[in-house]
Design a protein around this motif. Structure first.
Motif, PDB file in Angstrom:
ATOM      1  N   LEU A  87       0.970  -0.889   0.363  1.00 37.76           N
ATOM      2  CA  LEU A  87      -0.088  -0.084   0.095  1.00 37.76           C
ATOM      3  C   LEU A  87       0.790   1.161  -0.336  1.00 37.76           C
ATOM      4  N   THR A  88       1.962   1.133   0.580  1.00 37.26           N
ATOM      5  CA  THR A  88       2.661   2.217   0.211  1.00 37.26           C
ATOM      6  C   THR A  88       4.068   2.347  -0.538  1.00 37.26           C
ATOM      7  N   GLY A  89       3.994   1.772  -0.813  1.00 38.38           N
ATOM      8  CA  GLY A  89       4.644   1.570  -1.621  1.00 38.38           C
ATOM      9  C   GLY A  89       5.910   0.695  -1.823  1.00 38.38           C
ATOM     10  N   TYR A  90       6.638   0.307  -1.057  1.00 40.70           N
ATOM     11  CA  TYR A  90       7.700  -0.339  -1.070  1.00 40.70           C
ATOM     12  C   TYR A  90       8.255  -1.742  -2.063  1.00 40.70           C
ATOM     13  N   SER A  91       9.277  -1.962  -1.806  1.00 38.60           N
ATOM     14  CA  SER A  91       9.129  -2.984  -3.255  1.00 38.60           C
ATOM     15  C   SER A  91       9.202  -4.790  -2.468  1.00 38.60           C
TER      16      SER A  91
END
Length: 133
Positions: free
Chosen positions: A99-103
């Protein structure tokens, strides 16, 4: 534990690209088991959003609902199993990471590392209980 929680918040917002804060907030709420812990994590999530320059309240809303779900599920079903708790930690870290865009690799690696640290905390808690008897 609160010092560890807020140091993870600062590390995640400045140096590391791992969802460090969610892991330690899960650990804090699961071991503290109080409503005040939920509010500390909620305000920590707002601070994390401000430091990362994200939408204010996005992380804190996710953290608050996930942690409230953990607490309610544990109280309703009286489930104290560490395997279930470890699974919830991994699922929450992976969902938060997406949801927060981490790999994906970073989220998966940190989820597995989170389970290992969780079991270390459980073992340490069990050893303290044996030492006091």
């Amino acid at each position: 534990f609160i010092l560890l929680l807020f140091s993870s918040l600062i590390l995640e917002s400045s140096i590391l690209s791992f969802p460090l804060f969610i892991f330690f907030s899960l650990m804090y709420v699961l071991f503290k088991k109080s409503i005040s812990a939920l509010f500390i994590v909620f305000f920590g999530g707002i601070l994390l959003d401000a430091l990362l320059m994200n939408d204010i309240g996005a992380s804190s809303l996710f953290l608050f609902t996930a942690l409230m779900g953990f607490v309610l599920f544990e109280r309703v079903f009286s489930f104290q199993g560490s395997i279930f708790t470890a699974g919830l930690i991994v699922a929450a870290v992976i969902l938060y990471g997406f949801l927060t865009g981490y790999s994906f690799s970073a989220v998966l690696l940190f989820g597995v590392a989170g389970v290992l640290v969780f079991y270390i905390f459980i073992a340490q808690k069990a050893l303290k209980g044996v030492a006091h008897e």
